[in-house]
Write an enzyme that holds these catalytic residues in place. Sequence first.
Site, PDB file in Angstrom:
ATOM      1  N   HIS A 137       0.796  -1.187  -0.039  1.00 37.33           N
ATOM      2  CA  HIS A 137       0.112  -0.001   0.123  1.00 37.33           C
ATOM      3  C   HIS A 137       0.733   1.329  -0.265  1.00 37.33           C
ATOM      4  CE1 HIS A 137      -3.607   2.532   1.346  1.00 37.33           C
ATOM      5  NE2 HIS A 137      -2.640   3.098   1.801  1.00 37.33           N
ATOM      6  N   GLU A 138       1.751   1.355   1.096  1.00 39.60           N
ATOM      7  CA  GLU A 138       2.583   2.598   1.022  1.00 39.60           C
ATOM      8  C   GLU A 138       3.424   2.639  -0.093  1.00 39.60           C
ATOM      9  OE1 GLU A 138       1.779   4.794   3.084  1.00 39.60           O
ATOM     10  OE2 GLU A 138       0.387   3.692   4.525  1.00 39.60           O
TER      11      GLU A 138
ATOM     12  N   HIS B 276       3.443   6.950  -6.686  1.00 38.22           N
ATOM     13  CA  HIS B 276       2.547   8.102  -7.248  1.00 38.22           C
ATOM     14  C   HIS B 276       3.863   9.289  -7.180  1.00 38.22           C
ATOM     15  CE1 HIS B 276      -1.344  10.464  -6.880  1.00 38.22           C
ATOM     16  NE2 HIS B 276      -0.888  10.673  -8.079  1.00 38.22           N
TER      17      HIS B 276
END
Length: 701
Positions: free
Chosen positions: A495-496, A502
């Site tokens: 997730h992180e 991004h």
Amino acid sequence: MNRLTLSALGAAALLTACGSGKTDTTNPFFGEWTTPYGVPPFEQIRPEHYIPAFNEGMAREKAEIDAIVNNPEAPTFANTILAYDNSGDFLTRVSSVFGCVTGTDMTPELEAIQGEVSPLLTRHNSDISLNPQLFQRVKAVYEGRDTLCTDSLQRRLTEKMYRNFVRSGAELSAQDQAQLRQIDEQLSLLSIRFGRNLRADNGDFVLIIDQQDDLKGLPQNVIDAAAAEATQRGQNGKWAFTLDKPSMIPFLQYAENRDLREQLYKGYLTRCNHDDANDNKAILDSIANLRLQRANLLGYPTHAAYVLERQMAQSPEAVYALLNELWTPALDRARGELAEMQAIKLAETGDSSFASWDWWFYAEKLRKAKYDLNEDELRPYFALDSVRNGVFGLATKLYGITFRELTDMPKYNPENRVFEVIDRDGTTHLGVLYLDFHPRAGKRVGAWCTTFRGQSYDSTGQRVAPIVSIVTNFSKPTADAPALLTLDETATFFHEFGHGLHQLFSMVPYRGLRGVERDFVELPSQIMENWAMQPEMLALYARHYQTGEPLPATLAEKIQKSGLFNQGFATVEYLAASLLDMDYHTLTTPQQLDVTAFEAASMGGIGLIPQIEPRYKSTYFQHIFSGGYSSGYYSYIWSEALDADAFNAYVESGDLFNPEIAARFRTLLSRGGTADGGVLYRDFRGADPSKEPLLHRRGLK
């Protein structure tokens, strides 16, 4: 505005004040950083350097704003919008380092600096956002944008900047602006106090066990970790369990001593709710009321209406509609899970009564009974380095990027590991990635991704690569074994890392367009979780830390079959917290809140069963009272509808690593906030997202 705010989230801080303008050659912030890739020279930065650097940063930014305001030429995109977008470099550099370090290694000295500088920065930021001459120049470009902006991105930046000034009070009367300034300063200090109290209360609690019989049921690696924790606390020969998730959750899962499970879980549930110096009830009451006053000043009926206007959801009604649509099927599923566990408890003890501190314990028994799956037998296959290799390997398969460890780099903590990220051509530098994995004193709980430097372009048009940091609180290694992650911790890493991608892929020409809507921001992170437990992915990275053997196919199959396990509980506890957030921030009249009664009424109104607590109770709901998620905790499920549909594109293609789809998704990541989230998503997927993949993933349909 495109300005940072100081917060206990560990995100980069926004600070400003009046500085002397003098250069201090002994202060590393005042010189050029000659470190590799321009990373901060952490070993040279000392606490006493921050306040002079903040003052200088505020003075420099004030001078930059004055130059825009006093420009005798008519306002243009270049001399007003772009000049403002490029202002504040020095201050941002200081704020980013300070914000990151106070999230990971807070000390009393840094806390004092944070308390001193926060109101100065809030005041400085208000001086800019409420500067009438600056606003008039921005407004002039906005009103003439059809001719003064040469392309769509210039127009979007201009429109966004203008709206930010208006939303920050630029059109209010002088009297209302003065009140707004006062509210903002109060909110800044209250937010810091909330986070400080939580950090203190979380660290104060420890369950010390001195009888070996009380460890019955606990796996050996959990016992070893507790022994190491006790030794670190000067309690040799005993076992210590803390409220950090890697310590608390295994105890709740496996400890047979029900009274001790209750003691530990109640310690977690009652954080900052003891009517003492660390109590947060009065603080959050003040925050909720001040946010309402602020929203009313700006012309909005509620704080949620103010916040959501700029998000994909756009209104509180849309958020409630989504949460309520999911609530009933989620609660029905949770009741079914509860009934199965009560049956186990009745068979074992002759008593079916069930409390919230029983859930993890009997859920683990139910998982074993239904799927013959014991999470503790999985952990040897998820050593931290193996999971990291899997995360990196997935990025390589999807995007062709590679990672090179940098062993001789400045670090803000000796535990850091640092990597250069290289693009698919094998030479282009994409950025630097810091990893910080384990709990320690002074570190905020949870996991997050932030930047020491965001992506930008310099005056020659060259891309300035980001410096990204991923921070977690994963299980620690022991004397006999490396850090062995749970499935949840493994998913958190994926997730992180999605947030990190991004940042690393960002190719945005203007700083003011880097950010995306809060309910879009979790799409890049949550989509990565989809790969973590896929058999094709597990085969690439899940290796036994001792033998190197891959995860057996039988265990991989069990993981797949158990994918919907406990989803009722997980969805209900999350939705309950999201609805609590919305209830606080849709208040329409100021009132003195009885926090305990308010929370009880909120949870009672939705029919939350007593065996499940909301994921965050009010007094430690850091996301909304000391972070950036007020009226925004719903955004995880909103983004999950996007990520479930997006991952379905890979599933439909028959190739989970489809390079063409990955290329389109990388384009989405690279665009930042250059378009609305809905536009970015439709450009990637070709249509609006369907909720069906989300409902199926959660087992709600």
